[in-house]
Design an enzyme around this catalytic site. Structure first.
Site, mmCIF file in Angstrom:
data_model
loop_
_atom_site.group_PDB
_atom_site.id
_atom_site.type_symbol
_atom_site.label_atom_id
_atom_site.label_comp_id
_atom_site.label_asym_id
_atom_site.label_seq_id
_atom_site.Cartn_x
_atom_site.Cartn_y
_atom_site.Cartn_z
ATOM 1 N N LYS A 1 -10.469 -72.081 2.368
ATOM 2 C CA LYS A 1 -10.122 -71.987 3.789
ATOM 3 C C LYS A 1 -11.344 -72.275 4.677
ATOM 4 O O LYS A 1 -11.881 -73.349 4.613
ATOM 5 C CB LYS A 1 -9.526 -70.611 4.077
ATOM 6 N N TYR B 1 -2.265 -61.371 1.052
ATOM 7 C CA TYR B 1 -1.807 -62.674 0.547
ATOM 8 C C TYR B 1 -0.876 -62.409 -0.645
ATOM 9 O O TYR B 1 -1.255 -61.685 -1.580
ATOM 10 C CB TYR B 1 -3.040 -63.487 0.140
ATOM 11 N N ASP C 1 -10.902 -58.618 1.397
ATOM 12 C CA ASP C 1 -10.656 -60.060 1.427
ATOM 13 C C ASP C 1 -10.965 -60.505 2.860
ATOM 14 O O ASP C 1 -10.232 -60.186 3.789
ATOM 15 C CB ASP C 1 -9.200 -60.365 1.033
ATOM 16 N N ARG D 1 -20.684 -72.796 -17.316
ATOM 17 C CA ARG D 1 -19.773 -71.658 -17.056
ATOM 18 C C ARG D 1 -20.571 -70.410 -16.682
ATOM 19 O O ARG D 1 -20.110 -69.551 -15.931
ATOM 20 C CB ARG D 1 -18.877 -71.393 -18.280
HETATM 21 C C1 LIG Z 1 -6.245 -64.298 2.387
HETATM 22 C C2 LIG Z 1 -6.183 -65.113 1.130
HETATM 23 N N1 LIG Z 1 -6.763 -64.641 0.012
HETATM 24 C C3 LIG Z 1 -6.722 -65.327 -1.154
HETATM 25 C C4 LIG Z 1 -6.078 -66.545 -1.248
HETATM 26 C C5 LIG Z 1 -6.046 -67.289 -2.553
HETATM 27 O O1 LIG Z 1 -6.911 -68.381 -2.508
HETATM 28 P P1 LIG Z 1 -6.732 -69.741 -3.348
HETATM 29 O O2 LIG Z 1 -5.517 -70.413 -2.844
HETATM 30 O O3 LIG Z 1 -8.006 -70.471 -3.061
HETATM 31 O O4 LIG Z 1 -6.598 -69.360 -4.788
HETATM 32 C C6 LIG Z 1 -5.474 -67.084 -0.101
HETATM 33 C C7 LIG Z 1 -4.776 -68.386 -0.151
HETATM 34 O O5 LIG Z 1 -4.055 -68.765 0.741
HETATM 35 C C8 LIG Z 1 -5.526 -66.341 1.111
HETATM 36 O O6 LIG Z 1 -4.953 -66.798 2.245
#
Ligand SMILES: Cc1ncc(COP(=O)(O)O)c(C=O)c1O
Length: 394
Positions: A208, A111, A183, A58
Site C-alpha cells: 500500500k 482486514y 497494523d 531467505r
Molecule cells: C490493513 C491491511 N493489512 C494487511 C493487508 C494484507 O496485505 P497483502 O495484500 O500485502 O498481503 C492488507 C491488504 O489489503 C490491508 O489492507
C-alpha cells in the site's frame, strides 16, 4: 551516514543505503540466492553467529536489509523484517508470538484475511480469539482473559475507518501481560508511530502506502525490542516468506516519496470527503479528517494527518454502489489502496467476503459500503468522475 538522528524526510531518502565500492547512490539489487564464504571456517562462523555477514537470501540480503533498516528507523523500532506480503507479515507475527491455548483480542473490523486466518486456521492449533470494537476501551478490558497474550489492533481499520486509542490499548495489553501489535498500513509511519505510543510490534502491507505505486506486493514487521525482533525474524526464516531482493529494491524506490505522496493524497481526500458528505445520494461518508467522524478528535491527537482512505454508503444501498463502481472512469475498480492512483472497491463482496455476514455487519462493514483510496491526481478530476457516476443512480 548515520541517519538515526535525522528528520523523517531525510530518513526516507537516505536511511539504510549501504556503502558501495562503486559509489552507487541507491542500494544495488543483490540478485543472488546465496553468498560465497572465503573459507569453510567463515561459513561455520556465520552459521554460528560468530561473524556478521550474509549466508543465503531467505535469511538476509543487502538489498532487503536496506529497506528493513529504513523502515525500522521510520517507525523508531529496534529492527524490521521484510516479508513476501502483508499477509506473510500478519501470519508470521501470529505464529511467532502465540502458542496453542493462548488467546488474542483483536479489532473486529481488521482486514478480512487477518481475521479469517485466525478464526479458521490458528483455531485448529488451539489459539482462541475474540473480535471486538476496540474503539470502546471498555470492550477491550472486558475481552482480556488470563491467557490473553496478544492485543492486535488495526487503526485506522480497513474499511470501517475506526480509530483505536493506541496508548490506552498498550496499557491495557501490558497490564494483562500481553503484547500490543498494530497494523499501521492505513496510516503509514508518516502519519502514525504506534511504537512511540506504546505498541510492541507494528506491521504493514507495504503493497500500500510504503511502496505506493501499485506494482509490488510485500510486507514488513518492526519490533520495539530485540527479543521480539529475533522471534519474528526467526519465524520468517522458518516459514520462508522472505521478501525478494528485486521486490525490496522496488519498495525502497517507492518509499523515498512517501511523505510527498501522503501529503498530496490526504489533501485531495479531505476535499473529496467534504464534497461526498454534501451529495444527496450519499447516506454517510466516513473520513477521519471530517469533524463528523466519531474518533476525529482522537485521530487528531495520535496521528499527524488523516490519510487518504474514505468509506461511504449510498442511499440506494448495494445497487447504487454497483452503479457508481460500474460508471467511474478515472477511479480504478480494484482492491488494494495507498497508491498514486484513485481506486474504488466494495469490501462486502471483495476484501471482506470471507467474513460471516453477521460479523461483517457488527464490524460496521455494511453491504453497501464503498471504499475509496484517493490518489494524487487533480482533485477536480476525481470529484468530476465521482459526480458523473453518482448521477447515474436512478
Ligand atoms: C490493513 C491491511 N493489512 C494487511 C493487508 C494484507 O496485505 P497483502 O495484500 O500485502 O498481503 C492488507 C491488504 O489489503 C490491508 O489492507
Amino acid at each position: 551516514m548515520d541517519t538515526r538522528t535525522k528528520g523523517f524526510n531525510t530518513k526516507l531518502v537516505h536511511a539504510g543505503i549501504p556503502e558501495d565500492t562503486h559509489g552507487s547512490v541507491v542500494t544495488p539489487i543483490y540478485q543472488t540466492s546465496t553468498f560465497a564464504f572465503k573459507d569453510a571456517q567463515q561459513g561455520a562462523d556465520r552459521f554460528a553467529g560468530k561473524e556478521d555477514g550474509y549466508i543465503y537470501t531467505r535469511i538476509g540480503n543487502p538489498t532487503i536489509t536496506a529497506l528493513e533498516v529504513n523502515v525500522a528507523q521510520l517507525e523508531n523500532g529496534f529492527g524490521a523484517t521484510a516479508m513476501s506480503s502483508g499477509m506473510g507479515a500478519v501470519s508470521t507475527v501470529y505464529m511467532a508470538l502465540l502458542n496453542g491455548g493462548d488467546h488474542i483480542v483483536s479489532t473486529d473490523s481488521v482486514y478480512g484475511p487477518s481475521r479469517v486466518i485466525m478464526e479458521k486456521h490458528f483455531s485448529r492449533f488451539g489459539v482462541q480469539s475474540t473480535y471486538i470494537d476496540t474503539t470502546d476501551l471498555e470492550n477491550l478490558r472486558k475481552a482480556i482473559q488470563p491467557n490473553t497474550k496478544m492485543v492486535y489492533v488495526e487503526s485506522p481499520s480497513n474499511p470501517a475507518m475506526q480509530v483505536t486509542d493506541l496508548a490506552a490499548a498498550a496499557k491495557i495489553a501490558h497490564d494483562a501481560g500481553a503484547v500490543l501489535v498494530v497494523d499501521n498500513t492505513f496510516a503509514s509511519p508518516c502519519l502514525q508511530k504506534p511504537l512511540d505510543l506504546g505498541a510492541d510490534v507494528v506491521l504493514h502491507s507495504v503493497t500500500k502506502f510504503i511502496n505506493g505505486h501499485a506494482d509490488v506486493v510485500g510486507g514488513i514487521v518492526v519490533s520495539k525490542r530485540e527479543e521480539l525482533h529475533k522471534k519474528i525474524r526467526g519465524m520468517m526464516i522458518m516459514l520462508g516468506c522472505n521478501m525478494d531482493p528485486h521486490q525490496a529494491y522496488m519498495v525502497s524506490r517507492g518509499l523515498k516519496t512517501l511523505a510527498l505522496r501522503v501529503e498530496r493524497a490526504q489533501e485531495n481526500a479531505q476535499k473529496v470527503a467534504e464534497w461526498l458528505e454534501q451529495q444527496p445520494q450519499v447516506q454517510w461518508a466516513r473520513y477521519i479528517g471530517l469533524p463528523s467522524h466519531p474518533q476525529h478528535e482522537l485521530a487528531k491527537r495520535q496521528m499527524s494527518g488523516y490519510g487518504s482512505m474514505i468509506s461511504f454508503e449510498l442511499k440506494g444501498g448495494v445497487a447504487a454502489g454497483r452503479t457508481v463502481m460500474d460508471n467511474v472512469h478515472l477511479a480504478g475498480l480494484a482492491v488494494s489502496l495507498g497508491g498514486v492512483e484513485t481506486l474504488i472497491s466494495h469490501p462486502a463482496s471483495m476484501t471482506h467476503a470471507g467474513m460471516a455476514r453477521p460479523d461483517r455487519l457488527a464490524a460496521g462493514i455494511t453491504d453497501g459500503l464503498v471504499r475509496l483510496s484517493v490518489g494524487i491526481e487533480d482533485v477536480e478530476d476525481i470529484i468530476a468522475d465521482l459526480d458523473q457516476a453518482l448521477r447515474q443512480i436512478r
